[in-house]
Design an enzyme around this catalytic site. Sequence first.
Site, PDB file in Angstrom:
ATOM      1  N   HIS A 120       0.829  -1.215   0.000  1.00  0.00           N
ATOM      2  CA  HIS A 120       0.000   0.000   0.000  1.00  0.00           C
ATOM      3  C   HIS A 120       0.865   1.267   0.000  1.00  0.00           C
ATOM      4  O   HIS A 120       0.557   2.241   0.695  1.00  0.00           O
ATOM      5  CB  HIS A 120      -0.936   0.018   1.222  1.00  0.00           C
ATOM      6  N   ASP A 157      -0.991  -4.916   5.901  1.00  0.00           N
ATOM      7  CA  ASP A 157      -2.039  -5.696   5.243  1.00  0.00           C
ATOM      8  C   ASP A 157      -1.752  -5.919   3.761  1.00  0.00           C
ATOM      9  O   ASP A 157      -1.069  -5.113   3.121  1.00  0.00           O
ATOM     10  CB  ASP A 157      -3.403  -5.003   5.393  1.00  0.00           C
ATOM     11  N   GLU A 158      -2.267  -7.012   3.266  1.00  0.00           N
ATOM     12  CA  GLU A 158      -2.390  -7.285   1.831  1.00  0.00           C
ATOM     13  C   GLU A 158      -1.108  -7.074   1.029  1.00  0.00           C
ATOM     14  O   GLU A 158      -1.093  -6.336   0.058  1.00  0.00           O
ATOM     15  CB  GLU A 158      -3.485  -6.387   1.240  1.00  0.00           C
ATOM     16  N   VAL A 159      -0.054  -7.736   1.453  1.00  0.00           N
ATOM     17  CA  VAL A 159       1.201  -7.614   0.717  1.00  0.00           C
ATOM     18  C   VAL A 159       1.387  -8.864  -0.119  1.00  0.00           C
ATOM     19  O   VAL A 159       1.569  -9.947   0.425  1.00  0.00           O
ATOM     20  CB  VAL A 159       2.387  -7.445   1.685  1.00  0.00           C
TER      21      VAL A 159
END
Length: 538
Positions: free
Chosen positions: A285, A348-350
């Site tokens: 992100h 998050d969300e890597v």
Amino acid sequence: MRWSASLVAALVAAALSAGACSGGGGAPAPPETPHGLVPLPAEVVYRGAGFTIGGDTVITAPPEAEGAAGHLAAAVREVTGRAPRIGEGGAVRLELTGGRDSGTEADPGRSPGAGQDAGPDALLRGPGAEAYELTVDAAGIRVRASRPVGLFRGVQTLGQLLPATGRAGAAEVTLPGVRITDRPRFAWRGAMLDVARHFFTVDEVKRYVDLVAAYKINVLHLHLSDDQGWRLAVAGRPELTRIGGATEVGGGPGGFYTEEDYREIVAHARERFVEVVPEIDMPGHVNAALAADPALSCDGRRREPYTGTDIGFSALCVGRPAVDRFLADVIGELARLTPGPYLHIGGDEVSRLTREQFDGFVERAQELVVAQGKRAAGWQEIGGARLAPGTVTQYWRTRGTPEDALNAVRQGGKLVMSPASRTYLDMKYDEGTRLGLRWAGFVEVEDAYDWDPAEMLPGVGDGQVLGVEAPLWTETAETVDDLEYLAFPRLPAVAEVAWTPRSARDFDGFAARLARHGPRWTALGVDFHRSAAVAWPG
Ligand code: TNX
């Protein structure tokens, strides 16, 4: 004898209807808002005569509670047109008892007692730090607590005993006779605001703080960076905000907070006993950071600003010295500007890094946070890394495996519960909602209310749950009206899950109390969603 709030509510309802049947011979008029309290206090007993506040009422408060007294005076002015005076010998009294908190966690390094700045107290000491008692009878109103934060929470409750709006020309309001004994179930009761996907000004953030503080929220988690924007000035790295802050989803102008802006938000929140937990989301992100500083990517190429809503495509080049310097600068700056105990490092969300790379990055970031005397918080995915004592893991993924969150608990860590299918304020209410996403399903007010944080995951009970938080992601929310439409009435539902004892909660009772808040929101210009399960008046 200790009464459960729902039992008391049932008894009060019975007593009121009995009064109505008796032909009104001397029975006191039913109080205007007998059941409008959200979150419902731990114990509520409506009894006896109430108290009438008018223009001559005086509020007496110790110096540490001047802020709470001021909030109360302003709330009274809203309905009577005149603020009570703050001075000696008042019939409305805020009192610090100076005693020990009931049932707090040990916190070496701080001595107990009244008068401390109570922001971090609530988060570090446990929920007992926020306890208070509130009594309204014919002689007056008294709020007692061992700390200023408790007095402030009591004043929020008192504000909900006032009618939503004054009757035209009425200079007095009568509060019901009541005795309330209250303390929160969980220490961390958060509202997250994503100012990265769409930027919101200092005044807009302050308004959100005001609205959520009324529901005894005590954490404002600010999501300050994402692919679409970098929103906090970092000393010595002007390009982060000059380039990274200059856009947002949809290509608007974006924006960022200067040090002064950020301090203003923090101070405003603290006056309401809300602690800011700043988040810089890493190591994914990060497109906005890569657009500002090409040395942070492995290929050394500057990224274009991103204004779409995809996720998972960006990552820092972990292990590079330039990235480590960036990490140290950013965490150092967050620590310098933030008085509260927690810094949120994202996580998050890597999808672009190996598990090893990711875990190594999380461990390094934590180390830097701890070296600054702070505690780290991170999204669920950090639970796979080695966690430092005191690191908080935020559960959110209701699709897929909770293994990371369970791993955090196995290491002795505590969870903040933000299950997307319950607490994500950016999900649509239903098919017809004009805003919002739907990946976690529709979230109506019943969904936001009817769950328990200590019954979600195997082996995760009250002892493993630090608190509850409602995130408001803003891919689809551009304006304050949008924010408010998504947050109300779901945010109060989550706030009650976080505050009220499990045994006192039921949706029907909540919906009846919540209905009373519609006129309040209307008076405040809050554009709320009229959930069909609630009988909104008017
Ligand atoms: C998931 S929850 C995200 C965010 C999105 C959100 C939209 C989490 C830690 N990451 O990047 O904005 O879904 O609902």
